[in-house]
Design a protein around this motif. Structure first.
Motif, PDB file in Angstrom:
ATOM      1  N   ILE A  79       0.850  -1.191   0.000  1.00 39.40           N
ATOM      2  CA  ILE A  79       0.000   0.000   0.000  1.00 39.40           C
ATOM      3  C   ILE A  79       0.887   1.243   0.000  1.00 39.40           C
ATOM      4  O   ILE A  79       1.695   1.439   0.915  1.00 39.40           O
ATOM      5  CB  ILE A  79      -0.935   0.013   1.222  1.00 39.40           C
ATOM      6  N   ARG A  80       0.751   2.054  -1.051  1.00 38.86           N
ATOM      7  CA  ARG A  80       1.501   3.313  -1.153  1.00 38.86           C
ATOM      8  C   ARG A  80       0.501   4.460  -1.178  1.00 38.86           C
ATOM      9  O   ARG A  80      -0.192   4.667  -2.167  1.00 38.86           O
ATOM     10  CB  ARG A  80       2.345   3.345  -2.426  1.00 38.86           C
ATOM     11  N   HIS A  81       0.417   5.171  -0.067  1.00 43.04           N
ATOM     12  CA  HIS A  81      -0.538   6.264   0.025  1.00 43.04           C
ATOM     13  C   HIS A  81       0.110   7.588  -0.369  1.00 43.04           C
ATOM     14  O   HIS A  81       1.252   7.872   0.002  1.00 43.04           O
ATOM     15  CB  HIS A  81      -1.074   6.387   1.453  1.00 43.04           C
ATOM     16  N   ALA A  82      -0.658   8.395  -1.099  1.00 39.60           N
ATOM     17  CA  ALA A  82      -0.246   9.750  -1.458  1.00 39.60           C
ATOM     18  C   ALA A  82      -1.366  10.716  -1.094  1.00 39.60           C
ATOM     19  O   ALA A  82      -2.543  10.339  -1.061  1.00 39.60           O
ATOM     20  CB  ALA A  82       0.072   9.845  -2.946  1.00 39.60           C
ATOM     21  N   LEU A  83      -0.993  11.954  -0.829  1.00 40.45           N
ATOM     22  CA  LEU A  83      -1.976  13.000  -0.559  1.00 40.45           C
ATOM     23  C   LEU A  83      -2.233  13.747  -1.854  1.00 40.45           C
ATOM     24  O   LEU A  83      -1.307  14.321  -2.450  1.00 40.45           O
ATOM     25  CB  LEU A  83      -1.446  13.952   0.518  1.00 40.45           C
ATOM     26  N   LEU A  84      -3.480  13.746  -2.307  1.00 45.32           N
ATOM     27  CA  LEU A  84      -3.855  14.291  -3.612  1.00 45.32           C
ATOM     28  C   LEU A  84      -4.888  15.397  -3.429  1.00 45.32           C
ATOM     29  O   LEU A  84      -5.858  15.224  -2.689  1.00 45.32           O
ATOM     30  CB  LEU A  84      -4.444  13.180  -4.493  1.00 45.32           C
ATOM     31  N   ALA A  85      -4.684  16.527  -4.103  1.00 45.86           N
ATOM     32  CA  ALA A  85      -5.612  17.647  -3.976  1.00 45.86           C
ATOM     33  C   ALA A  85      -5.460  18.567  -5.177  1.00 45.86           C
ATOM     34  O   ALA A  85      -4.501  18.462  -5.958  1.00 45.86           O
ATOM     35  CB  ALA A  85      -5.364  18.412  -2.686  1.00 45.86           C
ATOM     36  N   GLN A  86      -6.414  19.488  -5.312  1.00 45.74           N
ATOM     37  CA  GLN A  86      -6.333  20.468  -6.399  1.00 45.74           C
ATOM     38  C   GLN A  86      -5.251  21.511  -6.125  1.00 45.74           C
ATOM     39  O   GLN A  86      -4.734  22.128  -7.058  1.00 45.74           O
ATOM     40  CB  GLN A  86      -7.689  21.149  -6.569  1.00 45.74           C
ATOM     41  N   GLY A  87      -4.930  21.728  -4.871  1.00 42.89           N
ATOM     42  CA  GLY A  87      -3.893  22.678  -4.493  1.00 42.89           C
ATOM     43  C   GLY A  87      -3.458  22.424  -3.067  1.00 42.89           C
ATOM     44  O   GLY A  87      -3.968  21.521  -2.396  1.00 42.89           O
ATOM     45  N   SER A  88      -2.554  23.227  -2.589  1.00 48.24           N
ATOM     46  CA  SER A  88      -1.979  22.999  -1.265  1.00 48.24           C
ATOM     47  C   SER A  88      -2.873  23.465  -0.122  1.00 48.24           C
ATOM     48  O   SER A  88      -2.597  23.170   1.042  1.00 48.24           O
ATOM     49  CB  SER A  88      -0.621  23.697  -1.161  1.00 48.24           C
ATOM     50  N   GLU A  89      -3.944  24.217  -0.432  1.00 47.66           N
ATOM     51  CA  GLU A  89      -4.848  24.702   0.599  1.00 47.66           C
ATOM     52  C   GLU A  89      -6.119  23.856   0.603  1.00 47.66           C
ATOM     53  O   GLU A  89      -6.836  23.792  -0.389  1.00 47.66           O
ATOM     54  CB  GLU A  89      -5.201  26.173   0.354  1.00 47.66           C
ATOM     55  N   ASP A  91      -9.220  21.927   3.612  1.00 44.79           N
ATOM     56  CA  ASP A  91      -9.718  21.872   4.984  1.00 44.79           C
ATOM     57  C   ASP A  91      -9.953  20.452   5.488  1.00 44.79           C
ATOM     58  O   ASP A  91      -9.966  20.210   6.696  1.00 44.79           O
ATOM     59  CB  ASP A  91     -11.042  22.646   5.103  1.00 44.79           C
ATOM     60  N   VAL A  92     -10.177  19.521   4.563  1.00 43.08           N
ATOM     61  CA  VAL A  92     -10.599  18.165   4.922  1.00 43.08           C
ATOM     62  C   VAL A  92      -9.775  17.155   4.156  1.00 43.08           C
ATOM     63  O   VAL A  92      -9.440  17.371   2.978  1.00 43.08           O
ATOM     64  CB  VAL A  92     -12.107  17.951   4.606  1.00 43.08           C
ATOM     65  N   VAL A  93      -9.430  16.044   4.799  1.00 43.41           N
ATOM     66  CA  VAL A  93      -8.811  14.903   4.125  1.00 43.41           C
ATOM     67  C   VAL A  93      -9.829  13.769   4.116  1.00 43.41           C
ATOM     68  O   VAL A  93     -10.301  13.342   5.184  1.00 43.41           O
ATOM     69  CB  VAL A  93      -7.519  14.451   4.836  1.00 43.41           C
ATOM     70  N   ALA A  94     -10.173  13.284   2.920  1.00 41.14           N
ATOM     71  CA  ALA A  94     -11.192  12.242   2.772  1.00 41.14           C
ATOM     72  C   ALA A  94     -10.556  10.961   2.240  1.00 41.14           C
ATOM     73  O   ALA A  94      -9.781  10.995   1.284  1.00 41.14           O
ATOM     74  CB  ALA A  94     -12.297  12.708   1.825  1.00 41.14           C
ATOM     75  N   VAL A 126     -10.605  10.319  -3.425  1.00 42.35           N
ATOM     76  CA  VAL A 126      -9.969  11.050  -4.525  1.00 42.35           C
ATOM     77  C   VAL A 126     -11.031  11.743  -5.367  1.00 42.35           C
ATOM     78  O   VAL A 126     -10.834  12.882  -5.837  1.00 42.35           O
ATOM     79  CB  VAL A 126      -9.111  10.090  -5.370  1.00 42.35           C
ATOM     80  N   GLU A 127     -12.171  11.096  -5.567  1.00 44.08           N
ATOM     81  CA  GLU A 127     -13.275  11.742  -6.288  1.00 44.08           C
ATOM     82  C   GLU A 127     -13.739  12.998  -5.550  1.00 44.08           C
ATOM     83  O   GLU A 127     -14.030  14.021  -6.178  1.00 44.08           O
ATOM     84  CB  GLU A 127     -14.443  10.771  -6.452  1.00 44.08           C
ATOM     85  N   ARG A 128     -13.819  12.923  -4.212  1.00 48.97           N
ATOM     86  CA  ARG A 128     -14.210  14.092  -3.433  1.00 48.97           C
ATOM     87  C   ARG A 128     -13.220  15.229  -3.654  1.00 48.97           C
ATOM     88  O   ARG A 128     -13.608  16.406  -3.764  1.00 48.97           O
ATOM     89  CB  ARG A 128     -14.260  13.725  -1.943  1.00 48.97           C
ATOM     90  N   ALA A 129     -11.929  14.904  -3.749  1.00 52.49           N
ATOM     91  CA  ALA A 129     -10.916  15.934  -3.982  1.00 52.49           C
ATOM     92  C   ALA A 129     -11.086  16.563  -5.357  1.00 52.49           C
ATOM     93  O   ALA A 129     -10.837  17.761  -5.535  1.00 52.49           O
ATOM     94  CB  ALA A 129      -9.525  15.324  -3.840  1.00 52.49           C
ATOM     95  N   ARG A 130     -11.479  15.768  -6.344  1.00 54.26           N
ATOM     96  CA  ARG A 130     -11.711  16.310  -7.692  1.00 54.26           C
ATOM     97  C   ARG A 130     -12.923  17.241  -7.715  1.00 54.26           C
ATOM     98  O   ARG A 130     -12.958  18.213  -8.457  1.00 54.26           O
ATOM     99  CB  ARG A 130     -11.934  15.168  -8.688  1.00 54.26           C
ATOM    100  N   GLU A 131     -13.909  16.913  -6.899  1.00 50.61           N
ATOM    101  CA  GLU A 131     -15.157  17.681  -6.905  1.00 50.61           C
ATOM    102  C   GLU A 131     -15.064  18.961  -6.080  1.00 50.61           C
ATOM    103  O   GLU A 131     -15.813  19.919  -6.333  1.00 50.61           O
ATOM    104  CB  GLU A 131     -16.292  16.810  -6.343  1.00 50.61           C
ATOM    105  N   ASP A 132     -14.169  18.978  -5.080  1.00 50.42           N
ATOM    106  CA  ASP A 132     -14.171  20.069  -4.113  1.00 50.42           C
ATOM    107  C   ASP A 132     -12.726  20.449  -3.779  1.00 50.42           C
ATOM    108  O   ASP A 132     -11.961  19.629  -3.250  1.00 50.42           O
ATOM    109  CB  ASP A 132     -14.907  19.621  -2.848  1.00 50.42           C
ATOM    110  N   ALA A 133     -12.350  21.672  -4.076  1.00 54.78           N
ATOM    111  CA  ALA A 133     -10.984  22.136  -3.833  1.00 54.78           C
ATOM    112  C   ALA A 133     -10.642  22.205  -2.351  1.00 54.78           C
ATOM    113  O   ALA A 133      -9.468  22.286  -1.985  1.00 54.78           O
ATOM    114  CB  ALA A 133     -10.778  23.513  -4.474  1.00 54.78           C
ATOM    115  N   ARG A 134     -11.665  22.173  -1.492  1.00 56.44           N
ATOM    116  CA  ARG A 134     -11.412  22.222  -0.050  1.00 56.44           C
ATOM    117  C   ARG A 134     -11.066  20.847   0.511  1.00 56.44           C
ATOM    118  O   ARG A 134     -10.790  20.723   1.712  1.00 56.44           O
ATOM    119  CB  ARG A 134     -12.638  22.771   0.674  1.00 56.44           C
ATOM    120  N   VAL A 135     -11.098  19.814  -0.344  1.00 57.44           N
ATOM    121  CA  VAL A 135     -10.905  18.434   0.112  1.00 57.44           C
ATOM    122  C   VAL A 135      -9.652  17.841  -0.527  1.00 57.44           C
ATOM    123  O   VAL A 135      -9.419  18.005  -1.732  1.00 57.44           O
ATOM    124  CB  VAL A 135     -12.125  17.566  -0.243  1.00 57.44           C
TER     125      VAL A 135
END
Length: 268
Positions: A79-89, A91-94, A126-135
């Protein structure tokens, strides 16, 4: 062959299932996967059973106990986990609750103020991160695609992080061949020395138990059933005799032998 596993596409379960079948479908829960296989909708199901950091997946244990199915294979994948987001800012990790737990220390050290949101799978996070920049989501780095940034890689708290998946099949596919056997025992009894009797059935024959778990039976408070993984196949005489002893001890309850199988390691 078709297989069903936790979705959507891109989960670690999906990566394991690709080693089993070319055609992979998805369900949102382990119970739904096992139920679909038991009903004959799919030839195989792939479910997580144990993680090297967080231990057993209790929903999988309960689903196997509650359905008449077989286990035909074990798939182990890192298992290799990465933190994925639209940007560095954000509020939530899902992510899946297991993934959040596997990265608990890293998240507390690096994003102590971020809220944690448990969702059905890593891919759903990851889908939540694609849908919402706050995630932000936790998942395999390959899931970033072109629209998410990989903010950090290998964020799991231990580099040895790996998950065992069991390949579930209809009960008719049960085999005596393989290097490991899984069985579930409901003694329907409670007396001093009961567990010792069960363990002695294996120990007296020099059989190694690689895993033992107790789970509430659901019948009454303080009543349990036991899951055993044994490093031997049912084709071996001493293993078959051990099962016979277990059945005698649990004569007021039941013994479910899920079959014997071999282990495959999937690195990619």
């Amino acid at each position: 062959m078709n297989a069903v596993t936790l979705g959507p596409a891109g989960t670690y379960s999906h990566r394991a299932a690709r080693a089993v079948a070319a055609e992979v479908s998805f369900r949102e829960s382990v119970t739904a996967i096992v139920d679909a296989v038991a009903a004959g909708e799919f030839e195989r199901g792939v479910v997580p059973i144990e993680n090297s950091i967080e231990g057993s997946v209790t929903e999988s244990l309960d689903a196997l106990a509650n359905h008449d199915v077989a286990v035909t294979r074990e798939v182990v994948t890192p298992i290799r986990h990465a933190l994925l987001a639209q940007g560095s800012e954000f509020d939530v990790v899902a992510s899946h609750s297991q993934a959040l737990a596997q990265c608990r220390n890293w998240l507390e050290a690096n994003y102590p103020s971020a809220g944690l949101e448990a969702v059905a799978s890593t891919a759903r996070g990851v889908e939540r991160a694609r849908e919402d920049a706050r995630v932000a989501g936790i998942g395999h780095p390959d899931n970033a695609g072109d629209d998410l940034e990989i903010l950090a890689e290998d964020i799991q708290d231990r580099t040895s992080n790996a998950t065992r998946f069991l390949v579930v099949a209809p009960e008719s596919a049960k085999s005596d061949a393989g290097g490991k056997t899984t069985l579930i025992v409901y003694p329907n009894a409670n007396y001093p020395g009961l567990l010792l009797e069960l363990l002695e059935a294996f120990a007296d024959r020099n059989l190694n138990l690689s895993r033992i778990e107790s789970r509430p039976s659901g019948e009454r408070l303080g009543d349990y059933l036991f899951h055993f993984d044994v490093d031997a196949g049912l084709y071996e005489e001493h293993m078959a005799k051990a099962v016979g002893d277990i059945e005698a001890i649990a004569d007021k309850g039941w013994v479910k032998v899920l079959g014997s199988y071999d282990t495959e390691h999937v690195l990619e």
